[in-house]
Design a protein around this motif. Structure first.
Motif, short mmCIF file in Angstrom:
data_model
loop_
_atom_site.label_atom_id
_atom_site.label_comp_id
_atom_site.label_asym_id
_atom_site.label_seq_id
_atom_site.Cartn_x
_atom_site.Cartn_y
_atom_site.Cartn_z
N VAL A 4 -47.41 65.02 74.96
CA VAL A 4 -46.86 65.12 73.60
C VAL A 4 -47.82 65.93 72.74
O VAL A 4 -48.98 65.54 72.57
N LEU A 5 -47.35 67.06 72.24
CA LEU A 5 -48.18 67.92 71.38
C LEU A 5 -48.05 67.46 69.93
O LEU A 5 -46.97 67.53 69.35
N ILE A 6 -49.14 66.98 69.37
CA ILE A 6 -49.12 66.49 67.99
C ILE A 6 -48.89 67.63 67.00
O ILE A 6 -48.20 67.49 66.00
N GLY A 7 -49.48 68.79 67.30
CA GLY A 7 -49.34 69.94 66.40
C GLY A 7 -49.93 69.64 65.03
O GLY A 7 -51.06 69.18 64.92
N PHE A 8 -49.13 69.89 64.00
CA PHE A 8 -49.59 69.66 62.63
C PHE A 8 -48.84 68.49 61.99
O PHE A 8 -48.67 68.44 60.77
N SER A 9 -48.39 67.55 62.83
CA SER A 9 -47.63 66.41 62.31
C SER A 9 -48.49 65.46 61.48
O SER A 9 -47.97 64.57 60.81
N ASP A 10 -49.84 65.63 61.53
CA ASP A 10 -50.71 64.78 60.72
C ASP A 10 -50.70 65.19 59.25
O ASP A 10 -51.32 64.53 58.42
N ARG A 81 -41.73 66.93 70.31
CA ARG A 81 -43.00 67.53 70.66
C ARG A 81 -43.38 67.34 72.13
O ARG A 81 -44.49 67.62 72.53
N ASN A 82 -42.43 66.85 72.93
CA ASN A 82 -42.72 66.65 74.35
C ASN A 82 -42.82 67.98 75.07
O ASN A 82 -42.05 68.90 74.81
N ILE A 83 -43.75 68.06 76.02
CA ILE A 83 -43.89 69.23 76.87
C ILE A 83 -44.15 68.75 78.29
O ILE A 83 -45.00 67.87 78.50
N SER A 84 -43.43 69.27 79.24
CA SER A 84 -43.57 68.81 80.62
C SER A 84 -44.93 69.20 81.18
O SER A 84 -45.61 70.10 80.68
N PHE A 85 -45.32 68.51 82.25
CA PHE A 85 -46.59 68.77 82.91
C PHE A 85 -46.67 70.23 83.35
O PHE A 85 -47.66 70.91 83.11
N LEU A 86 -45.60 70.74 83.98
CA LEU A 86 -45.59 72.12 84.47
C LEU A 86 -45.62 73.12 83.32
O LEU A 86 -46.34 74.13 83.38
N ALA A 87 -44.85 72.85 82.25
CA ALA A 87 -44.82 73.76 81.11
C ALA A 87 -46.18 73.82 80.43
O ALA A 87 -46.63 74.89 79.99
N CYS A 88 -46.87 72.69 80.36
CA CYS A 88 -48.19 72.64 79.74
C CYS A 88 -49.19 73.46 80.56
O CYS A 88 -49.97 74.25 80.01
N ALA A 89 -49.14 73.27 81.88
CA ALA A 89 -50.04 74.03 82.75
C ALA A 89 -49.75 75.53 82.67
O ALA A 89 -50.68 76.35 82.63
N THR A 90 -48.48 75.88 82.63
CA THR A 90 -48.10 77.29 82.54
C THR A 90 -48.57 77.91 81.24
O THR A 90 -49.09 79.04 81.21
N GLN A 91 -48.38 77.17 80.13
CA GLN A 91 -48.82 77.68 78.83
C GLN A 91 -50.33 77.89 78.81
O GLN A 91 -50.81 78.94 78.36
N MET A 92 -51.08 76.92 79.31
CA MET A 92 -52.54 77.06 79.34
C MET A 92 -52.95 78.27 80.17
O MET A 92 -53.81 79.06 79.76
N CYS A 93 -52.32 78.45 81.32
CA CYS A 93 -52.67 79.55 82.21
C CYS A 93 -52.46 80.89 81.52
O CYS A 93 -53.32 81.77 81.58
N PHE A 94 -51.32 81.05 80.84
CA PHE A 94 -51.04 82.32 80.18
C PHE A 94 -51.95 82.54 78.97
O PHE A 94 -52.35 83.68 78.69
#
Length: 299
Positions: A4-10, A81-94
């Motif tokens: 779960v990406l918190i982003g700027f929800s704070d 704000r949910n992001i899948s395990f694979l999508a998170c890894a892909t985003q980090m890699c790019f």
């Protein structure tokens, strides 16, 4: 299975203001860099190595920003704000690949300016079209296997406890905080790669501009010196902003990392510097503005 990406929800009261600001920045980056790519391709006066590198750099900026900002805008818009395990890894890699490539392309651009200023007679030979293609290809390709390997190493770990990432995209420091067990080895690998792709290119860029400034000081034209210093200072400002914020974010010990500060620093090197780059590297360039006026005669 997901994070779960918190982003700027704070800062809930600023959600839509932030959405508007980041959306406008994203459009500026897309439009500014697309115009640079277009005019460097079609204008005959811009067919030289400097603008070849500039077009590649502009395309890279579009790729770099597109990995993070559209997802962040979608999260703010939908509040999902949910992001899948694979999508998170892909985003980090790019993010890592494009960030590493940007460091190398900036180094190549600094070397191109060094040759042009300090060795102008041999410039056409040293920076031939074949060499330019090889430098750009090397910048794009060299980091791919390393960053894929680093991403696989990090995401092969087990994750326990919270699945909440206090960030607007999947970044190494935040992911490692969620990993089970000792992450010392992973952090040492990160530090090693940061030295390779961040600190070494930065030192090479500084050395190139040091040689350029030394050569400029020998010039007899005060107007030429002022113009060259203005250009160099603009370039160095963006470079220091990009490298400085990235280095602080990745090189500080995990125990000292502030999630709020990390998020702010990430905004600088992933969003603000791509906004500034078209202005600093291109739109303040007289040849580019002349070419732009030819493209838009009613401008």
């Amino acid at each position: 299975m997901e994070f779960v990406l918190i982003g700027f929800s704070d800062v809930p009261s600023l959600q839509w203001i932030l959405f508007g600001i980041f959306f406008i920045m994203y459009l500026i980056i897309l439009l500014g860099n697309s115009i640079i790519i277009l005019i460097t391709r079609i204008d005959p006066t811009l067919q030289n190595p400097m603008y070849f590198f500039l077009a590649n750099f502009s395309f890279l900026e579009i790729c770099y920003i597109t990995v993070t900002v559209p997802r962040m805008l979608r999260d703010i818009w939908t509040q999902k704000r949910n992001i899948s395990f694979l999508a998170c890894a892909t985003q980090m890699c790019f993010v890592l690949m494009f960030g590493g490539t940007e460091c190398l392309v900036l180094t190549v651009m600094a070397y191109d300016r060094y040759v042009a200023v300090c060795n102008p007679l041999k410039y056409p030979i040293i920076m031939s079209h074949k060499v330019c293609i090889q430098l750009v290809a090397g910048s794009w390709i060299s980091g791919i296997p390393i960053e894929i390997g680093q991403t696989c190493q990090i995401f092969s770990r087990s994750f326990c406890g919270s699945n909440t990432i206090n960030h607007f995209y999947c970044d190494i420091p935040q992911i490692l905080k969620l990993a089970c067990g000792d992450t010392f080895v992973d952090q040492m690998v990160v530090y090693t790669l940061i030295v390779m792709f961040l600190m070494v290119p930065f030192l090479l860029i500084v050395a190139s501009y040091g040689k350029i400034i030394s050569s400029i000081l020998k010039s007899s034209s005060a107007k030429g010196r002022a113009k060259a210093f203005s250009t160099c200072s603009s370039h160095l400002t963006v470079i220091i902003l990009f490298y400085g914020t990235a280095a602080i974010n990745y090189l500080q010990p995990e125990s000292n990392q502030s999630e709020g500060l990390g998020k702010l620093l990430s905004v600088f090197y992933t969003i603000l510097t791509p906004v500034m780059n078209p202005i600093i590297y291109s739109l303040r360039n007289k040849s580019v503005t002349v070419a732009l006026k030819r493209l838009l005669p009613n401008y």
